[in-house]
Structures are given as C-alpha cells and as structure tokens.
Design an enzyme around this catalytic site. Structure first.
Site, PDB file in Angstrom:
ATOM      1  N   HIS A 197      -9.230 -10.545  -2.043  1.00  0.00           N
ATOM      2  CA  HIS A 197      -9.530  -9.019  -2.588  1.00  0.00           C
ATOM      3  C   HIS A 197     -10.014  -8.244  -1.360  1.00  0.00           C
ATOM      4  CE1 HIS A 197     -10.095 -10.569  -7.266  1.00  0.00           C
ATOM      5  NE2 HIS A 197      -8.893 -11.134  -6.656  1.00  0.00           N
TER       6      HIS A 197
ATOM      7  N   GLU B 274      -2.477 -10.046 -13.602  1.00  0.00           N
ATOM      8  CA  GLU B 274      -3.583 -10.857 -13.806  1.00  0.00           C
ATOM      9  C   GLU B 274      -4.656 -10.419 -13.314  1.00  0.00           C
ATOM     10  OE1 GLU B 274      -6.102 -14.267 -12.423  1.00  0.00           O
ATOM     11  OE2 GLU B 274      -5.374 -12.351 -11.114  1.00  0.00           O
TER      12      GLU B 274
HETATM   13 ZN   LIG Z   1      -5.141 -14.338  -7.908  1.00  0.00          ZN
END
Ligand SMILES: [Zn+2]
Length: 476
Positions: free
Chosen positions: A436, A325
């Site tokens: 992230h 993804e």
């Molecule tokens: Zn994600």
C-alpha cells in the site's frame, strides 16, 4: 464371499465419507498418483518467463489501478484479452459496481511548537477536510486503551495521532480501519495513523478505513513511522502540539467495474469448479505489483502452464481477477451472487493475496479476518493429511506442508458458506515493507520466487481439480 466383499467395500466408502474425503478411487496416495505431473509442472514454472512479462507490463504500462479508475478499466480489458491469448475458455467480464475514491491535494504540517512538513497519505474512503483544512492540537496514543483512558474531555476538538508499535499487520491495520470512528466517537476532529509497516523508510502506507454509522465521519491519513514518532515524542514533552491537515478527497459511490473470469474447462465434470485468483485493483500509489498483480498473474500463468503441458483436469479450474478488494470487496460479493446455486459445485477456492515471496506452505481451513490472517480452527485431519501430501510434491521448491488458514477476502463469501479455502503461504519477510505504498513496484517481485508461486498454484489447483477426493468444507 461376495457378501463379505460388499461389506468391505461399503465399509471403505463409509470410512472415506466420515473422514470428510469423498470419492471411490483406490487409496493410492495422492502424492504417488501426481508426482509425475507435479514434477513436469514445477519444471515448466521454474523456467517460465511469460508470467513475469505480463506482470511487468501491468505494472509499467498500466500502473496502479484503484477501484473505479480509468487505469483499472484498462487493466480489466487487458486482462480479459491476456486470458484469451493464453487460450483460456469462457473469458468474460462480470459487471460490478464499485466505489471510486479520488485522492486530491493533501498535505499536513506541524505548526506548533515549530513548523515542519509531515509526510502523509490520506486513507482510502476518508472524507475531505473542510476548505482551508483543519488546524488543531493533537493527542498521541499508542493503543485504543490509551485513547479510551484519555476520555472525551481530552479528545474533543483534537487530532488523534495513533503511534501504535508494530507487532504485525493485523494489529496495526485496525488503527487504520477503525481508528477514525473510535476517535470521532470521543469528539476528535481528525486522525493521523502511523503506517502499518514494520519498516521505517519515511514512506506512508495507505489503505481503507471503515466508518461506523453512529460516529461522525472525520478525515484520516497515514503518517510515516518517523513522523508518528516525532509527534508522539513532542506530545510527551507536555507543551501543546498543533498540526494543520488538508485532504481534498472525494468519493463517487458507484461506478462500473468488473471481475475478469476465464476457465480451463474440466474433462469429466466441467460443472465442478476449483476457483483460483486474486484482486485486480490496487491502491493508487506504487504499481500494485505485489498487491496483488503478483497474485492474479501467478494464478493466470499457473493455468497457462497446465494448458501448455496438456494437463486437463477432470474438473474446471476457473481463474478470477476480483475487482475492488481494497475498498469494499464488492467484486467478491458480485461473484458469489453470480454463481447462485452453483456454489455447491465449488470444490475449492484458492486465493493468492500476500505477495510473491518464496512460498513455504499451503494454507487451508477457516480463515479469520485481521490478525495474522489465519485463525487455526482444527480442520478435518484427513483433509490436512491430503494437503500435506500435495505440499510434499512441492518440497523441492521449499513448500514444507499445511499451514492453518486458507482463502482470503475475495473468496470469503465462498468459504463462509463452506467451500474449502486455500492459499499459498510464503516467508512474508518484506511484504508489509512495500504494501500500500509507493514502493510496491515490479522491482520488489523476485522472478524466481514468483515462479515458485506459479508452481505452487499450478500443482495445487491441478490436483484439487483432478482427484476424486475433495477437501472437507470450511464450515464447522
Ligand atoms: Zn491485496
């Protein structure tokens, strides 16, 4: 008399059909029909430890798992076995080719007006710097408008520093995804982008970028909020500010990976599917705990709880852990391709990919890319009322109702073709503090909030897979 009743019946069928809900059941409200099942599911989910145990294992023993890595391959094998252990049927790994971006040595430092180390993370899919790195003067801007106003004369040969103020993720992430090509179109040699986060704790946040085909590919890295501010302040002083940047990344275009698929097969319409899941890949920092270990393992545990409770819906619930993804969504595309014409039998697509903070609503309807994730598109009012009834069954855990915008990146190929998209919506208090970055670790996932997400997914998927009514599609 008979004739009148037939007309009345036809009228009901007609009204149901035009309202976007299809089916012939007696109009007993969904909330009444499913209250006993929902209460059982919620009680089980709020006591569940297995889901969190799985998530802890994934985080601590396998860790982060960027597309193409050995860690992701390990996670895929582990996930398939875990689905089997929980009694899911038809467990398969669906082959997908993914890009493998490999982070090498990377560093950045201020070299004028003085020397100072800078904290960076290269952006996913960034090209490397030439051997020995790049040393160049910077220009700092806080928006694309400011970049354009500078013009090619002042950008050529420079490193562009984006120091955009934080509004929200949709706004900030466009500098990460599009900033390199926007700058290189004006002759920039590299970009440094302030991390897309609202919290400054000296932590760079990575993420993918997209290069335009018609602009040269230049190296790009995320800066901490603190370092972006420092560079912008020094630049504003007027004297030349120089930075040295080294990125030794490389990209392997295509390596084998897989989606992981397992099912709770429906009792009456096994061919009809409610698909539910998230993405198994993550960035190559932290543990991919919230993004999106929480989404895949809450999805799996939701179905495991239905199995434990003996709740077999009429339609099939299919759990999918999509791969890649984060840097191209090739898993989502492969799933769409694999189902072919069976897309017509997909009655709903539920995606969890915004972390497992406390859930507050159920997102449904057409989803926009980017800013705030959701772009309201005034979906069919009967279907909204139906979603509100399902949400009402979750009121005891804080879910209050329908929220515009459902689905997400992994189910976008389905929702683009009309499959109704849904997602659990949560308080979204800290997700982008961790997202992230090295800080996306298991300790950020609160056990009770995680359990509430399991409850939400289990109630939602069970009802959508069991009721005769189906939601109106996402295609306007
Ligand atoms: Zn994600």
């Amino acid at each position: 008399m008979r004739f009148d009743r037939r007309i009345a019946w036809l009228l009901i069928v007609f009204l149901v059909a035009v309202s976007g809900l299809q089916g012939q059941s007696a109009p007993v409200p969904v909330a009444d029909r499913y209250k006993p099942a929902a209460d059982k599911i919620i009680a089980a989910a709020l006591n569940d430890n297995d889901g969190y145990k799985d998530l802890t294992y994934l985080c601590d023993h396998i860790g982060n798992r960027i597309a193409g890595s050995d860690a992701l391959n390990h996670a895929i094998q582990w996930a398939a076995q875990t689905m089997k252990d929980k009694g899911l049927a038809n467990v398969t790994t669906q082959p997908v080719s993914v890009p493998y971006w490999i982070r090498g040595h990377e560093s950045a430092s201020l070299v004028a007006p003085f020397n100072r180390n800078l904290h960076i993370l290269g952006l996913g899919k960034s090209v490397a710097t030439p051997a020995g790195g790049i040393t160049a003067e910077i220009v700092a801007v806080s928006s694309f408008d400011e970049l354009v106003a500078l013009g090619a004369d002042r950008v050529k040969g420079k490193i562009v520093v984006y120091n955009e103020p934080w509004k929200d993720y949709g706004d900030a992430s466009q500098y990460r995804t599009r900033g390199a090509s926007r700058a290189s179109a004006l002759g920039a040699v590299a970009v440094l982008v302030r991390s897309a986060t609202g919290l400054a704790l000296a932590q760079p946040h990575t993420g993918t970028l997209f290069y335009d085909a018609n602009a040269p590919k230049i190296p790009a890295a995320a800066l901490t909020v603190e370092d972006a501010g420092l560079l912008a302040r020094l630049y504003a002083e007027g004297a030349p500010v120089k930075v040295h940047l080294e990125l030794e990344n490389r990209l392997v275009d295509s390596v084998p990976s897989a989606n992981v698929v397992g099912e709770l097969v429906g009792s009456e319409h096994p061919e009809q599917v409610v698909v539910l899941g998230g993405h198994i890949d993550s960035w190559d920092v932290g543990q991919g705990a919230q993004d999106d270990g929480s989404g895949i393992l809450a999805s799996l545990e939701a179905v495991a709880i239905l199995k434990k409770l003996g709740l077999q819906p009429r339609r099939t619930i299919r759990v999918v852990f999509w791969t890649n993804e984060e840097s191209g969504a090739s898993g989502a595309a492969a799933y769409r391709k694999a189902i072919g014409d069976e897309i017509k039998n997909h009655v709903a697509a539920i995606e969890m990919d915004t972390g497992a903070e406390a859930p507050t609503g159920i997102g449904y309807g057409k989803m926009g890319r980017g800013a705030n994730l959701a772009i309201p598109a005034a979906p069919d009012p009967r279907s909204v009322a139906y979603v509100n009834q399902i949400a009402g069954l979750l009121a005891s855990i804080g879910v209050t109702g329908y929220v515009p915008g459902g689905g997400g990146t992994d189910v976008e190929p389905l929702t683009n073709e009309g499959v109704p998209g849904l997602r659990p919506v949560n308080v979204n208090t800290h997700y982008f503090d961790w997202h992230h970055s090295e800080a996306d670790t298991i300790d950020k996932v609160d056990l009770n909030d995680f359990r509430k997400n399991i409850a939400t997914l289990a109630v939602l998927s069970y009802i959508l897979a069991d009721t005769p009514e189906v939601l109106a599609g996402s295609k306007e």
